[in-house]
Each structure stands twice: as structure tokens, then as C-alpha cells.
Motif scaffolding. Sequence first.
Motif, mmCIF file in Angstrom:
data_model
loop_
_atom_site.group_PDB
_atom_site.id
_atom_site.type_symbol
_atom_site.label_atom_id
_atom_site.label_comp_id
_atom_site.label_asym_id
_atom_site.label_seq_id
_atom_site.Cartn_x
_atom_site.Cartn_y
_atom_site.Cartn_z
ATOM 1 N N GLU A 46 0.817 -1.213 0.000
ATOM 2 C CA GLU A 46 0.000 0.000 0.000
ATOM 3 C C GLU A 46 0.852 1.264 0.000
ATOM 4 O O GLU A 46 1.996 1.228 0.457
ATOM 5 C CB GLU A 46 -0.869 0.029 1.250
ATOM 6 C CG GLU A 46 -1.977 -0.978 1.236
ATOM 7 C CD GLU A 46 -2.937 -0.786 2.404
ATOM 8 O OE1 GLU A 46 -2.659 0.048 3.293
ATOM 9 O OE2 GLU A 46 -3.960 -1.481 2.408
ATOM 10 N N THR A 47 0.251 2.347 -0.458
ATOM 11 C CA THR A 47 0.927 3.644 -0.386
ATOM 12 C C THR A 47 1.214 3.969 1.088
ATOM 13 O O THR A 47 0.330 3.798 1.931
ATOM 14 C CB THR A 47 0.031 4.734 -1.002
ATOM 15 O OG1 THR A 47 -0.264 4.317 -2.337
ATOM 16 C CG2 THR A 47 0.735 6.079 -1.033
ATOM 17 N N GLY A 48 2.426 4.398 1.360
ATOM 18 C CA GLY A 48 2.804 4.745 2.732
ATOM 19 C C GLY A 48 3.325 3.566 3.540
ATOM 20 O O GLY A 48 3.797 3.731 4.663
ATOM 21 N N ASP A 65 19.768 10.475 -0.095
ATOM 22 C CA ASP A 65 20.891 10.349 -1.034
ATOM 23 C C ASP A 65 20.473 10.662 -2.465
ATOM 24 O O ASP A 65 19.303 10.483 -2.829
ATOM 25 C CB ASP A 65 21.436 8.907 -1.013
ATOM 26 C CG ASP A 65 22.311 8.667 0.192
ATOM 27 O OD1 ASP A 65 22.848 9.631 0.741
ATOM 28 O OD2 ASP A 65 22.448 7.487 0.578
ATOM 29 N N ASP A 66 21.452 11.086 -3.254
ATOM 30 C CA ASP A 66 21.206 11.271 -4.688
ATOM 31 C C ASP A 66 20.743 9.954 -5.286
ATOM 32 O O ASP A 66 21.322 8.909 -4.996
ATOM 33 C CB ASP A 66 22.515 11.644 -5.413
ATOM 34 C CG ASP A 66 22.844 13.099 -5.233
ATOM 35 O OD1 ASP A 66 21.987 13.841 -4.710
ATOM 36 O OD2 ASP A 66 23.980 13.486 -5.597
ATOM 37 N N GLY A 67 19.741 10.028 -6.118
ATOM 38 C CA GLY A 67 19.285 8.818 -6.807
ATOM 39 C C GLY A 67 18.373 7.946 -5.964
ATOM 40 O O GLY A 67 17.927 6.894 -6.415
ATOM 41 N N ALA A 68 18.093 8.379 -4.730
ATOM 42 C CA ALA A 68 17.200 7.572 -3.877
ATOM 43 C C ALA A 68 15.768 7.719 -4.359
ATOM 44 O O ALA A 68 15.392 8.756 -4.915
ATOM 45 C CB ALA A 68 17.317 8.038 -2.429
ATOM 46 N N ALA A 69 14.968 6.687 -4.133
ATOM 47 C CA ALA A 69 13.550 6.780 -4.448
ATOM 48 C C ALA A 69 12.929 7.794 -3.486
ATOM 49 O O ALA A 69 13.230 7.757 -2.294
ATOM 50 C CB ALA A 69 12.889 5.420 -4.271
ATOM 51 N N PRO A 70 12.089 8.708 -3.987
ATOM 52 C CA PRO A 70 11.466 9.669 -3.067
ATOM 53 C C PRO A 70 10.550 8.942 -2.076
ATOM 54 O O PRO A 70 9.826 8.021 -2.464
ATOM 55 C CB PRO A 70 10.666 10.599 -3.986
ATOM 56 C CG PRO A 70 10.614 9.944 -5.310
ATOM 57 C CD PRO A 70 11.679 8.896 -5.371
ATOM 58 N N THR A 71 10.625 9.364 -0.828
ATOM 59 C CA THR A 71 9.803 8.701 0.197
ATOM 60 C C THR A 71 8.882 9.714 0.855
ATOM 61 O O THR A 71 9.127 10.917 0.787
ATOM 62 C CB THR A 71 10.670 8.074 1.294
ATOM 63 O OG1 THR A 71 11.474 9.112 1.864
ATOM 64 C CG2 THR A 71 11.564 6.988 0.747
ATOM 65 N N GLY A 72 7.862 9.183 1.483
ATOM 66 C CA GLY A 72 6.938 10.027 2.241
ATOM 67 C C GLY A 72 6.087 10.924 1.347
ATOM 68 O O GLY A 72 5.386 11.786 1.825
ATOM 69 N N VAL A 73 6.157 10.701 0.043
ATOM 70 C CA VAL A 73 5.330 11.513 -0.855
ATOM 71 C C VAL A 73 4.008 10.784 -1.074
ATOM 72 O O VAL A 73 3.981 9.569 -1.174
ATOM 73 C CB VAL A 73 6.021 11.771 -2.221
ATOM 74 C CG1 VAL A 73 7.086 12.835 -2.082
ATOM 75 C CG2 VAL A 73 6.596 10.502 -2.797
ATOM 76 N N SER A 125 4.103 -4.237 4.277
ATOM 77 C CA SER A 125 3.054 -3.552 5.028
ATOM 78 C C SER A 125 3.636 -3.017 6.331
ATOM 79 O O SER A 125 4.575 -3.584 6.878
ATOM 80 C CB SER A 125 1.908 -4.515 5.333
ATOM 81 O OG SER A 125 0.930 -3.836 6.090
ATOM 82 N N ALA A 126 3.066 -1.910 6.788
ATOM 83 C CA ALA A 126 3.517 -1.355 8.073
ATOM 84 C C ALA A 126 2.503 -1.669 9.158
ATOM 85 O O ALA A 126 2.640 -1.246 10.302
ATOM 86 C CB ALA A 126 3.712 0.149 7.941
ATOM 87 N N THR A 127 1.472 -2.428 8.781
ATOM 88 C CA THR A 127 0.438 -2.856 9.744
ATOM 89 C C THR A 127 0.147 -4.325 9.449
ATOM 90 O O THR A 127 0.992 -5.002 8.886
ATOM 91 C CB THR A 127 -0.853 -2.035 9.543
ATOM 92 O OG1 THR A 127 -1.246 -2.200 8.177
ATOM 93 C CG2 THR A 127 -0.635 -0.562 9.836
ATOM 94 N N ARG A 128 -1.034 -4.784 9.799
ATOM 95 C CA ARG A 128 -1.454 -6.111 9.334
ATOM 96 C C ARG A 128 -1.561 -6.092 7.819
ATOM 97 O O ARG A 128 -1.821 -5.044 7.232
ATOM 98 C CB ARG A 128 -2.854 -6.404 9.846
ATOM 99 C CG ARG A 128 -2.883 -6.874 11.224
ATOM 100 C CD ARG A 128 -4.334 -7.146 11.519
ATOM 101 N NE ARG A 128 -4.469 -7.678 12.848
ATOM 102 C CZ ARG A 128 -5.638 -7.981 13.362
ATOM 103 N NH1 ARG A 128 -6.741 -7.810 12.658
ATOM 104 N NH2 ARG A 128 -5.690 -8.466 14.577
#
Length: 383
Positions: A46-48, A65-73, A125-128
Motif C-alpha cells: 500500500e501507499t505509505g 541520497d542522490d538517486g534515492a527513491a522519493p519517500t513520504g510523498v 506492510s507497516a500494519t497487518r
Amino acid sequence: MAEQVDPCALLLKNSGEKTVELAMATAQEVVNRLDNVVLNIAISGETGAGKSSLVNAIRGLTDTDDGAAPTGVTQTTSEPTPYPHPTMENVTIWDLPGTGEPGFKPKKYIKTVQFKTYDFFIIVSATRFRQNDIVLAKEIKRNKKKFYFVRTKIDRDVEEEVKKGVLEEQTLPTIREDCEKNLNELESPPVFLITSRDLSRFDFQNLVETLEAELPEHKTQALVLSLPVYSQRSLEKKYNIFKKAAWASAITAGAVGGIPVPMVSIAFEFTVILSFLTKCYFSFGLDDKTLAKLSKRVDQPIQEMVRESSLVMAVAEKTFNAKKVAARLSATGGMDALCSILPVAGCIVGVAMSFITTQRALLEGLNEFHKLAKKVIEMAKLE
Ligand SMILES: Nc1nc2c(ncn2[C@@H]2O[C@H](COP(=O)(O)OP(=O)(O)O)[C@@H](O)[C@H]2O)c(=O)[nH]1
Ligand SMILES: [Mg+2]
């Protein structure tokens, strides 16, 4: 002086083959495997959930870092995004579109992401795990691909529970059971608990070992070499792969120049040593970028320690300064000869050297890097 060893006998012993021709073919295969094995890892969820963060962690990058996948978007893409490994270009980690949207259609999703591309899927997943994760897993299975469930952000759960007075040893089994119970439709496959903030914690090692057991051998090798060094064990696995490949690189040094066996005097290519050691250098995480980050994270002068090695510096600066490298390799008879004959940076040396000497040089360089990498792990307290 060095003891007399029959190069031909050594070649047959190292390759496990019965004839020199077969040994040469095996050597080429071993060398190709170090570079050319294609591995595609798909990260879904899932997103997030923490997909992009895991993509970065596997590539040895932090989120900034350069070239890292953007996170938290929060915006989502409908296309899988390939993130090539920073130093092994045939290894790609794919950040797949989020699966959490209402009306998620696993069949369509599998088609859109082109499931055939991937060697395996990691469902994060960050949950169930949710129904979408479960139907996705079923669809992946129907398409005869493997999937692995990863419950991430465990650092956060552990921290929160500790605040309530619950110990880590109690929190982990509770999360694991809860997740696995939730997957009983799929006969409760194992769930790997991880944090992308630190792969040395929790189950990441177990995940890698499970993958190792289930992937074809050449894919396993690409996986092990591409992962960052996060523990002594992960380093040992890399070391063993390089150790086993040294003889093959040594023998192809001659073959690359188009010079076939006679064994005793194979034309020696200095660039082969450097190319081999450069691979070790990146795979062991001895490069400046990796060490600068690690030194900062653990607040230890690790980078300085590693930079004291002139072999590291020679490889790092790509000076290919043969004398510098050779002088650093212990002064065996062969190495002395090497020092005196290697004249210019990067050039192919048309001097006949024995396979044995080349192999020794590769192993000595490898051992020095191995020792340094072990020291890095100790200083960073990665265990
Ligand atoms: N504490 C903690 N936070 C994480 C972890 N993985 C991801 N995050 C955070 O969770 C948020 C979403 O992560 P991201 O990777 O962008 O999720 P994605 O939408 O699935 O790609 C970001 O703010 C990350 O920094 C983790 O293992 N531990
Ligand atoms: Mg993302």
C-alpha cells in the motif's frame, strides 16, 4: 622463493573439471556471473507502507541520497519505477505502484506491472496485511512467481511498546503472530519483520537466507553481492563468492587478451586484478560514499581507518597505479616481479605471468579488503 605448483593441476583442482578446456569454459562462466546476472526485485504494498524506503535500503542508500527513491510523498504513480543498483547495473529494484486504492484489481495490476519482469515480489506492510495484499499474493502465485511478506517499520513498533514498558522480545512475536494469523487464507506464510532504517536488525537476514534457499544459485549470488554489508555474516557470504571466483578471474586474465593456454605463461592483464578488486571494494562497502555515511551515522572515524590502506586508495582513485597496488600486496616473489614490470596506469601488460601469481595477487587483495571490512563492522558495531 615461492614453492613450485603446477598451474595446470591447480586450475583443474579449482574448477573441479577434468580437462583444461572444460576448466576454461567454467572459468568464463564464473566470471560472467560476477557481472552479468540479471536480478529484478519487485517491491509492492500500500501507499505509505514503506516501499520506497525499502528500495533505498536494499540499494544501500538513505532516503536523502542522490538517486534515492522519493519517500513520504503521497502522490502515486501507476507505473513501476526501476531503481538500478548503484554499483551492479544488472540488479534492479522496482518500486511498484501502491495497492491500497479502493477498487484495486490484482489481475489488472499484475498485468500493468508486467509481472514476468521480476524474479520475486516483496509485499510490504507497516500494519497487518490487508485483503489487497492477500489477493495480490494469490495472483502472483497463480502466475507462478514467488512472493515474500515483509512487515516493516518494526523499529517504530518496538520503540512505542518500550515506552509502555513492553520488551522487544515480547513485541516481536506478538506482531509476527498477528500478521501470520491474518494470512491464514494463504496457509500462513512466514512474515519477515524488518526496519528499512537498519537492515542489521530483526529478520532481514532471515529474509535473505530464505531467498537464498529458494532462488537459483546464480540469482542468489547477484543478490548477496548487491546487498549492503549489514552484518558479519553478510560480509562472509560475499567474501566466499569472491574467493571462489578468484581462480576464474585469474585464468581469464590470459584468455581475455585472446591468449589461450599454455598454462605456465599466460599473458597477464593487470586490469583484471583491478576490475576484480573494484568489485570487492564496492560490494564490501569500502567506497567513500558508503563509509562517509556510516562514519557519520555511528560517529566513528571509520572512513579514515579504511583510507589508510593504500590498496583501497589505489582502487578508489582509479589511478590503477600498479606499483602502488603491487607494493601493498605482500612481498611474495611474484609481487616483486609485478612491481618491477608494471609501468603505466591501466595498460595491459604484455608480460607473461603465471596463473598462480595472478590468483595469489587477487586473493591477497581480497583478503586485505575482507580484513578492512571486518574492522568496519566491528567499529560500527553492526552485529
Ligand atoms: N520508522 C520507520 N519509518 C519508515 C520505515 N520505512 C518507511 N518509513 C517512513 O514511512 C513513510 C512512508 O514511507 P515510503 O517508503 O515513502 O512508503 P511508500 O509509499 O510505500 O513508498 C516515510 O515517511 C518513511 O520515512 C521504517 O522502516 N521505519
Ligand atoms: Mg513510494
